[in-house]
Design a protein around this motif. Structure first.
Motif, PDB file in Angstrom:
ATOM      1  N   GLU A   1       0.935  -1.249   0.091  1.00 18.34           N
ATOM      2  CA  GLU A   1      -0.005   0.048   0.215  1.00 18.34           C
ATOM      3  C   GLU A   1       1.002   1.139   0.013  1.00 18.34           C
ATOM      4  O   GLU A   1       1.783   1.484   0.802  1.00 18.34           O
ATOM      5  CB  GLU A   1      -0.914  -0.100   1.293  1.00 18.34           C
ATOM      6  CG  GLU A   1      -1.923  -1.017   1.124  1.00 18.34           C
ATOM      7  CD  GLU A   1      -2.974  -0.903   2.212  1.00 18.34           C
ATOM      8  OE1 GLU A   1      -2.995  -0.063   3.159  1.00 18.34           O
ATOM      9  OE2 GLU A   1      -3.963  -1.806   2.325  1.00 18.34           O
ATOM     10  N   VAL A   2       0.499   2.113  -0.882  1.00 21.06           N
ATOM     11  CA  VAL A   2       1.529   3.365  -1.075  1.00 21.06           C
ATOM     12  C   VAL A   2       0.726   4.492  -0.906  1.00 21.06           C
ATOM     13  O   VAL A   2      -0.576   4.963  -1.193  1.00 21.06           O
ATOM     14  CB  VAL A   2       2.085   3.362  -2.426  1.00 21.06           C
ATOM     15  CG1 VAL A   2       2.859   4.713  -2.860  1.00 21.06           C
ATOM     16  CG2 VAL A   2       2.708   2.191  -2.869  1.00 21.06           C
ATOM     17  N   LEU A   3       1.062   5.375   0.004  1.00 21.03           N
ATOM     18  CA  LEU A   3       0.550   6.753   0.176  1.00 21.03           C
ATOM     19  C   LEU A   3       1.467   7.921  -0.272  1.00 21.03           C
ATOM     20  O   LEU A   3       2.594   7.938   0.412  1.00 21.03           O
ATOM     21  CB  LEU A   3       0.148   6.925   1.706  1.00 21.03           C
ATOM     22  CG  LEU A   3      -0.306   8.379   2.119  1.00 21.03           C
ATOM     23  CD1 LEU A   3      -1.523   8.909   1.399  1.00 21.03           C
ATOM     24  CD2 LEU A   3      -0.539   8.620   3.601  1.00 21.03           C
ATOM     25  N   SER A   4       1.203   8.855  -0.787  1.00 23.27           N
ATOM     26  CA  SER A   4       1.942  10.042  -1.319  1.00 23.27           C
ATOM     27  C   SER A   4       1.087  11.216  -1.026  1.00 23.27           C
ATOM     28  O   SER A   4       0.126  11.317  -1.357  1.00 23.27           O
ATOM     29  CB  SER A   4       2.665   9.761  -2.651  1.00 23.27           C
ATOM     30  OG  SER A   4       1.396  10.394  -3.735  1.00 23.27           O
ATOM     31  N   THR A   5       1.668  12.344  -0.554  1.00 23.74           N
ATOM     32  CA  THR A   5       1.443  13.698  -0.111  1.00 23.74           C
ATOM     33  C   THR A   5       2.322  14.715  -0.751  1.00 23.74           C
ATOM     34  O   THR A   5       3.378  14.965  -0.329  1.00 23.74           O
ATOM     35  CB  THR A   5       1.158  13.769   1.261  1.00 23.74           C
ATOM     36  OG1 THR A   5       0.262  12.303   1.726  1.00 23.74           O
ATOM     37  CG2 THR A   5       0.186  14.836   1.692  1.00 23.74           C
ATOM     38  N   ALA A   6       1.858  15.592  -1.511  1.00 20.31           N
ATOM     39  CA  ALA A   6       2.734  16.665  -2.065  1.00 20.31           C
ATOM     40  C   ALA A   6       2.115  17.952  -1.740  1.00 20.31           C
ATOM     41  O   ALA A   6       0.657  17.872  -1.828  1.00 20.31           O
ATOM     42  CB  ALA A   6       2.707  16.445  -3.544  1.00 20.31           C
ATOM     43  N   ARG A   7       2.672  18.874  -1.309  1.00 17.35           N
ATOM     44  CA  ARG A   7       2.362  20.302  -1.059  1.00 17.35           C
ATOM     45  C   ARG A   7       3.287  21.408  -1.754  1.00 17.35           C
ATOM     46  O   ARG A   7       4.285  21.077  -1.191  1.00 17.35           O
ATOM     47  CB  ARG A   7       2.241  20.636   0.562  1.00 17.35           C
ATOM     48  CG  ARG A   7       1.393  19.490   1.194  1.00 17.35           C
ATOM     49  CD  ARG A   7       1.206  19.725   2.780  1.00 17.35           C
ATOM     50  NE  ARG A   7       1.092  21.427   3.133  1.00 17.35           N
ATOM     51  CZ  ARG A   7      -0.130  21.672   3.322  1.00 17.35           C
ATOM     52  NH1 ARG A   7      -1.161  20.834   3.313  1.00 17.35           N
ATOM     53  NH2 ARG A   7      -0.419  23.005   3.773  1.00 17.35           N
ATOM     54  N   PHE A   8       2.861  21.994  -2.542  1.00 14.15           N
ATOM     55  CA  PHE A   8       3.884  23.117  -3.366  1.00 14.15           C
ATOM     56  C   PHE A   8       2.981  24.552  -3.201  1.00 14.15           C
ATOM     57  O   PHE A   8       1.773  24.536  -3.363  1.00 14.15           O
ATOM     58  CB  PHE A   8       3.906  22.633  -4.763  1.00 14.15           C
ATOM     59  CG  PHE A   8       4.445  21.255  -4.997  1.00 14.15           C
ATOM     60  CD1 PHE A   8       5.120  20.635  -4.108  1.00 14.15           C
ATOM     61  CD2 PHE A   8       4.143  20.665  -6.274  1.00 14.15           C
ATOM     62  CE1 PHE A   8       5.684  19.458  -4.516  1.00 14.15           C
ATOM     63  CE2 PHE A   8       4.758  19.772  -6.653  1.00 14.15           C
ATOM     64  CZ  PHE A   8       5.678  18.850  -5.632  1.00 14.15           C
ATOM     65  N   ASP A   9       4.004  25.260  -2.988  1.00 12.35           N
ATOM     66  CA  ASP A   9       3.559  26.744  -3.079  1.00 12.35           C
ATOM     67  C   ASP A   9       4.767  27.622  -3.644  1.00 12.35           C
ATOM     68  O   ASP A   9       5.772  27.793  -3.134  1.00 12.35           O
ATOM     69  CB  ASP A   9       3.327  27.349  -1.552  1.00 12.35           C
ATOM     70  CG  ASP A   9       2.063  26.640  -0.777  1.00 12.35           C
ATOM     71  OD1 ASP A   9       0.879  27.069  -1.185  1.00 12.35           O
ATOM     72  OD2 ASP A   9       2.239  25.828  -0.132  1.00 12.35           O
ATOM     73  N   VAL A  10       4.378  28.200  -4.902  1.00 13.94           N
ATOM     74  CA  VAL A  10       5.134  29.174  -5.632  1.00 13.94           C
ATOM     75  C   VAL A  10       4.796  30.285  -5.360  1.00 13.94           C
ATOM     76  O   VAL A  10       3.779  31.076  -5.430  1.00 13.94           O
ATOM     77  CB  VAL A  10       5.023  28.755  -7.104  1.00 13.94           C
ATOM     78  CG1 VAL A  10       5.949  29.700  -7.969  1.00 13.94           C
ATOM     79  CG2 VAL A  10       5.347  27.250  -7.363  1.00 13.94           C
ATOM     80  N   LYS A  11       5.896  31.270  -4.856  1.00 17.16           N
ATOM     81  CA  LYS A  11       5.705  32.692  -4.456  1.00 17.16           C
ATOM     82  C   LYS A  11       6.474  33.492  -5.376  1.00 17.16           C
ATOM     83  O   LYS A  11       7.711  33.256  -5.804  1.00 17.16           O
ATOM     84  CB  LYS A  11       5.990  32.845  -2.953  1.00 17.16           C
ATOM     85  CG  LYS A  11       5.030  32.127  -2.137  1.00 17.16           C
ATOM     86  CD  LYS A  11       5.290  32.386  -0.356  1.00 17.16           C
ATOM     87  CE  LYS A  11       4.385  31.586   0.329  1.00 17.16           C
ATOM     88  NZ  LYS A  11       4.638  32.021   1.831  1.00 17.16           N
ATOM     89  N   LEU A  12       6.152  34.551  -5.638  1.00 20.83           N
ATOM     90  CA  LEU A  12       6.628  35.861  -6.263  1.00 20.83           C
ATOM     91  C   LEU A  12       6.589  37.063  -5.525  1.00 20.83           C
ATOM     92  O   LEU A  12       5.590  37.564  -4.973  1.00 20.83           O
ATOM     93  CB  LEU A  12       6.254  35.985  -7.583  1.00 20.83           C
ATOM     94  CG  LEU A  12       6.828  37.116  -8.475  1.00 20.83           C
ATOM     95  CD1 LEU A  12       8.522  36.715  -8.861  1.00 20.83           C
ATOM     96  CD2 LEU A  12       6.074  37.351  -9.865  1.00 20.83           C
ATOM     97  N   LEU A  13       7.857  37.653  -5.072  1.00 17.22           N
ATOM     98  CA  LEU A  13       7.982  38.451  -3.983  1.00 17.22           C
ATOM     99  C   LEU A  13       7.058  38.581  -2.865  1.00 17.22           C
ATOM    100  O   LEU A  13       6.374  39.548  -2.342  1.00 17.22           O
ATOM    101  CB  LEU A  13       7.568  40.094  -4.851  1.00 17.22           C
ATOM    102  CG  LEU A  13       8.440  40.283  -6.056  1.00 17.22           C
ATOM    103  CD1 LEU A  13       7.626  41.470  -6.838  1.00 17.22           C
ATOM    104  CD2 LEU A  13       9.697  40.489  -5.879  1.00 17.22           C
ATOM    105  N   GLY A  14       7.125  37.356  -2.409  1.00 14.39           N
ATOM    106  CA  GLY A  14       6.477  36.893  -1.223  1.00 14.39           C
ATOM    107  C   GLY A  14       4.994  36.727  -1.404  1.00 14.39           C
ATOM    108  O   GLY A  14       4.149  36.396  -0.366  1.00 14.39           O
TER     109      GLY A  14
END
Length: 207
Positions: A55-68
């Motif tokens: 059993e496989v669990l994957s969790t991704a969290r991305f946040d791209v910011k520009l000048l904060g």
């Protein structure tokens, strides 16, 4: 431009990453994810159970910011059940910068007895595949695999000699180039690079 770097390309990556060795019942890894070298998030995954019933669990969290200021947000979670090298069922939820996607798919529902993998970079058998199930879209992607020259990659603070493989994935007319890194000593999957829109590079590295 920063927001455009995430849209669509994350989908083509087939974000279901895992690592498991024969006889190992549970493992977990947490990759730092960078866009052009800048940290934008993480992708954590776990693999549990023996090879005949993983059993496989994957969790991704991305946040791209520009000048904060946040210009792109990505959340993805996928649960997979495997029998040997064959994916049995998949459930995933994705928030691709406000676009919600949910997949619930079982092998027996496809009406096809052929063994099918998802983007299981942990599995050496991936390199012999010509078709993969995309866990974000539920589509079948066409795949071409090419061996690249060996190189060195930083892993957990040290340089590791690695083999490299280029995966050229095609889905609905769109193409994605992915480089998979494996430890040359034991074949473990240890990194990933992918070219995204605008020629930018998305990288997975162990911190």
């Amino acid at each position: 431009m920063a927001a455009e770097a995430g849209c669509g390309e994350m989908r083509a990556l087939g974000l279901s990453l895992a690592l498991a060795a024969p006889g190992v019942l549970a493992q977990s890894w947490n990759f730092d994810v960078r866009l052009d070298g800048k940290l934008i998030g993480s992708h954590r995954f776990t693999v549990e159970g023996p090879p005949e019933s993983r059993e496989v669990l994957s969790t991704a969290r991305f946040d791209v910011k520009l000048l904060g200021i946040s210009v792109y947000r990505y959340r993805h979670e996928a649960r997979e059940r495997w029998r040997g090298d064959c994916l049995q069922d998949l459930h995933s939820r994705t928030d691709d910068d406000g676009k919600a996607l949910e997949i619930d798919r079982r092998a027996e529902e496809d009406g096809n007895s052929a063994c099918l993998m998802s983007y299981a970079y942990w599995n050496p058998g991936l390199l012999a595949q010509q078709r993969l199930l995309n866990p974000q879209t539920g589509e079948i992607d066409e795949l071409r695999v090419e061996r690249l020259p060996d190189a060195v990659i930083p892993v957990a603070g040290r340089d590791v000699e690695a083999t490299r493989w280029r995966l050229s994935a095609k889905s609905a007319g769109a193409k994605q180039e992915i480089t998979v890194w494996r430890d040359r000593r034991d074949g473990r999957w240890i990194g990933l690079d992918a070219e995204v829109k605008g020629g930018r590079v998305l990288s997975y590295r162990l911190p």
